[in-house]
Design a protein around this motif. Sequence first.
Motif, PDB file in Angstrom:
ATOM      1  N   UNK A 487       0.807  -1.217   0.000  1.00  0.00           N
ATOM      2  CA  UNK A 487       0.000   0.000   0.000  1.00  0.00           C
ATOM      3  C   UNK A 487       0.845   1.276   0.000  1.00  0.00           C
ATOM      4  N   UNK A 488       1.985   1.255   0.705  1.00  0.00           N
ATOM      5  CA  UNK A 488       2.843   2.447   0.732  1.00  0.00           C
ATOM      6  C   UNK A 488       3.400   2.748  -0.655  1.00  0.00           C
ATOM      7  N   UNK A 489       3.840   1.703  -1.368  1.00  0.00           N
ATOM      8  CA  UNK A 489       4.362   1.892  -2.726  1.00  0.00           C
ATOM      9  C   UNK A 489       3.251   2.349  -3.662  1.00  0.00           C
ATOM     10  N   UNK A 490       2.060   1.779  -3.491  1.00  0.00           N
ATOM     11  CA  UNK A 490       0.925   2.164  -4.336  1.00  0.00           C
ATOM     12  C   UNK A 490       0.583   3.640  -4.114  1.00  0.00           C
ATOM     13  N   UNK A 491       0.612   4.098  -2.855  1.00  0.00           N
ATOM     14  CA  UNK A 491       0.292   5.503  -2.554  1.00  0.00           C
ATOM     15  C   UNK A 491       1.336   6.438  -3.166  1.00  0.00           C
ATOM     16  N   UNK A 492       2.609   6.040  -3.097  1.00  0.00           N
ATOM     17  CA  UNK A 492       3.668   6.876  -3.680  1.00  0.00           C
ATOM     18  C   UNK A 492       3.460   7.044  -5.187  1.00  0.00           C
ATOM     19  N   UNK A 493       3.098   5.956  -5.860  1.00  0.00           N
ATOM     20  CA  UNK A 493       2.884   6.023  -7.315  1.00  0.00           C
ATOM     21  C   UNK A 493       1.663   6.864  -7.653  1.00  0.00           C
ATOM     22  N   UNK A 494       0.577   6.691  -6.909  1.00  0.00           N
ATOM     23  CA  UNK A 494      -0.655   7.402  -7.223  1.00  0.00           C
ATOM     24  C   UNK A 494      -0.494   8.907  -6.984  1.00  0.00           C
ATOM     25  N   UNK A 495       0.270   9.275  -5.962  1.00  0.00           N
ATOM     26  CA  UNK A 495       0.506  10.691  -5.688  1.00  0.00           C
ATOM     27  C   UNK A 495       1.369  11.315  -6.781  1.00  0.00           C
ATOM     28  N   UNK A 496       2.377  10.575  -7.246  1.00  0.00           N
ATOM     29  CA  UNK A 496       3.199  11.076  -8.366  1.00  0.00           C
ATOM     30  C   UNK A 496       2.349  11.274  -9.603  1.00  0.00           C
ATOM     31  N   UNK A 497       1.449  10.320  -9.863  1.00  0.00           N
ATOM     32  CA  UNK A 497       0.593  10.401 -11.053  1.00  0.00           C
ATOM     33  C   UNK A 497      -0.363  11.592 -10.954  1.00  0.00           C
ATOM     34  N   UNK A 498      -0.908  11.879  -9.756  1.00  0.00           N
ATOM     35  CA  UNK A 498      -1.840  12.994  -9.575  1.00  0.00           C
ATOM     36  C   UNK A 498      -1.134  14.342  -9.723  1.00  0.00           C
ATOM     37  N   UNK A 499       0.108  14.400  -9.343  1.00  0.00           N
ATOM     38  CA  UNK A 499       0.885  15.633  -9.537  1.00  0.00           C
ATOM     39  C   UNK A 499       1.060  15.913 -11.021  1.00  0.00           C
ATOM     40  N   UNK A 500       1.342  14.829 -11.798  1.00  0.00           N
ATOM     41  CA  UNK A 500       1.553  14.979 -13.246  1.00  0.00           C
ATOM     42  C   UNK A 500       0.240  15.283 -13.966  1.00  0.00           C
ATOM     43  N   UNK A 501      -0.836  14.564 -13.576  1.00  0.00           N
ATOM     44  CA  UNK A 501      -2.133  14.728 -14.241  1.00  0.00           C
ATOM     45  C   UNK A 501      -3.243  14.702 -13.179  1.00  0.00           C
ATOM     46  N   UNK A 503      -6.221  15.753 -13.073  1.00  0.00           N
ATOM     47  CA  UNK A 503      -7.606  15.602 -13.527  1.00  0.00           C
ATOM     48  C   UNK A 503      -7.889  14.225 -14.147  1.00  0.00           C
ATOM     49  N   UNK A 504      -6.945  13.323 -14.068  1.00  0.00           N
ATOM     50  CA  UNK A 504      -7.111  12.001 -14.681  1.00  0.00           C
ATOM     51  C   UNK A 504      -8.142  11.195 -13.881  1.00  0.00           C
ATOM     52  N   UNK A 505      -9.241  10.842 -14.533  1.00  0.00           N
ATOM     53  CA  UNK A 505     -10.352  10.170 -13.862  1.00  0.00           C
ATOM     54  C   UNK A 505      -9.966   8.788 -13.338  1.00  0.00           C
ATOM     55  N   UNK A 506      -9.265   8.018 -14.159  1.00  0.00           N
ATOM     56  CA  UNK A 506      -8.872   6.652 -13.753  1.00  0.00           C
ATOM     57  C   UNK A 506      -7.970   6.664 -12.522  1.00  0.00           C
ATOM     58  N   UNK A 507      -7.069   7.630 -12.487  1.00  0.00           N
ATOM     59  CA  UNK A 507      -6.143   7.717 -11.354  1.00  0.00           C
ATOM     60  C   UNK A 507      -6.892   8.114 -10.078  1.00  0.00           C
ATOM     61  N   UNK A 508      -7.871   9.017 -10.231  1.00  0.00           N
ATOM     62  CA  UNK A 508      -8.681   9.403  -9.067  1.00  0.00           C
ATOM     63  C   UNK A 508      -9.459   8.207  -8.511  1.00  0.00           C
ATOM     64  N   UNK A 509     -10.022   7.409  -9.414  1.00  0.00           N
ATOM     65  CA  UNK A 509     -10.742   6.209  -8.974  1.00  0.00           C
ATOM     66  C   UNK A 509      -9.817   5.232  -8.261  1.00  0.00           C
ATOM     67  N   UNK A 510      -8.607   5.095  -8.795  1.00  0.00           N
ATOM     68  CA  UNK A 510      -7.623   4.197  -8.174  1.00  0.00           C
ATOM     69  C   UNK A 510      -7.227   4.711  -6.791  1.00  0.00           C
ATOM     70  N   UNK A 511      -7.166   6.046  -6.677  1.00  0.00           N
ATOM     71  CA  UNK A 511      -6.819   6.663  -5.382  1.00  0.00           C
ATOM     72  C   UNK A 511      -7.892   6.352  -4.334  1.00  0.00           C
ATOM     73  N   UNK A 512      -9.173   6.411  -4.757  1.00  0.00           N
ATOM     74  CA  UNK A 512     -10.273   6.064  -3.853  1.00  0.00           C
ATOM     75  C   UNK A 512     -10.171   4.618  -3.380  1.00  0.00           C
ATOM     76  N   UNK A 513      -9.845   3.723  -4.314  1.00  0.00           N
ATOM     77  CA  UNK A 513      -9.674   2.302  -3.947  1.00  0.00           C
ATOM     78  C   UNK A 513      -8.533   2.138  -2.959  1.00  0.00           C
TER      79      UNK A 513
END
Length: 541
Positions: A487-501, A503-513
Amino acid sequence: MSMALSRLSHSLENELGTQDSEFHLKKIGNEGLTKRILRKGNTWQTPFPGDEVQVHFRGQVENGASIESSYDKGSPFRFKLGQCEVIKGWDEGVATMKKGERAVFNIPPNLAYGEIGSPPLIPPNATLIFDIEMLSWSSIRDLTGDGGIMKKIIKEGEGWATPTEADEVLVKYEARLENGMVVSKSDQGVEFNVSDGHLCPALSIAVKTMRKSEVAELATRFSYGLGQNSNRTTELDGCLSPNLSSIKLELVSWKIVTDVTGDKKILKKIKKVGEGFDRPNEGSQVKVIYLCKQDDGTIIERKGSEEEPFEFTTQEEQVPEGLERAIMTMRKAEKALVTVHVEYLCDYNNSHGNTANDKVLHYEVELVDFVKEKPFWKMNTREKIEACERKKHDGNLLFKAENFRRASKKYEKAVKYTEFDHSFSEDEKRHANTLRLSCNLNNAACKLKLGEYIEASRLCTKVLEQDPSNIKALYRRCQAYLKTSDLEKAEADIKRALIIDPNNRDIKLEYKELKLKQKEYNRYEADIFSTMLSRITEFRK
């Protein structure tokens, strides 16, 4: 040199003629044995310990009486070399002789009869002189190292090859008891698999040492002469009998059997040896003729004919996996019988709607011809890039068809074409990098679908090493980490992705999961802590 040896040599020289004699004195070993060659042999080979040799000889005590002569008896003397059937000087001396050779040996007492002698002819501490002529020998081998199977070659075989454990042999044999009674024979020949055995253990052991058309005589002892599946006795031709004593065995021929997968679930038996040494590889265009039978002999499939062979591309699931793997071990014009276990038929049967319940299928196959796919190391840079594009395109089509396993293989193959780009131009390197990145990303998607999450994360990491801001790679690696509960690695990746994009809908959904999983994990940890605390409290009471 003693006077006796000189006299014997002089008489032999007169007998043979000086032009045929070469009087070179040689020392054998370090115990005083010497040899003077009177006539050279006509081969380069010498006998081995255990061989049955046939010689003529004359012997005498040094400066004394004659001992014995096979010439006088009118028949050669036979003995097994190195088996202590003769004095040590004979064993050591005769072992150096070639067929047709004649030599005089001076044998010291320590290699003859020693301090005791052999009265009345041989006194104590006597040196013996023997003129020995090597006539021939029969090779006798201890096949088991314990004297259990002694093999004597009666007729030399052809070629150099011998059967292996997996092969199927055709033999003729005649088995006898100690009293000479024949208890089993096969004049017409019997065929059996070497690993399965036949009659008794000695046959399988011996046949692996034989060449085609070789005839041998086996002397058996201990359990090697017992019938198959028997501890003490064997029933041969309806007669309950003790151990076999001797077997005359002929290896008529054999079929080479290849265990293609190493688990005996794909067996290939060669009926006709193919041409050359080349075999089909992945992507080869192959022409074959084959038919498929069930266990009862019912033909359920035919493909190809002499006029129009069946053509397919290897590794494209156009034929059953087991059959294809066997064909890829064949040479041009080879004919073979292939037995395939159901485990290597399932994918093909499922994709082609076959519902046969056969555990094993039998194929008769002829590899008519094939054209190998050009290996990447023989391609120029343009060909490598074109091949990579083709494989990627094939992978995309398979992914859309939800054939994720085959799609993954296509992407892996595509990457190989561009892995080593040192010969590429700058433009070609940029193009190759883009292709490689795309193939690794697509392959990661396949691995996620196949449940291979660690491999998916590894492929995404390769992409991120090349392009650290790649949104798809971060997203797919986050998916893989969530599946493996990192989960820690997943959070690091999702936060990097949200910084880059952001407004990305798929990434936001993944963040909720991710947040839901973290809450579940926190509740789980709290429950464990609460349980531990209550137990500690109870313990203190």
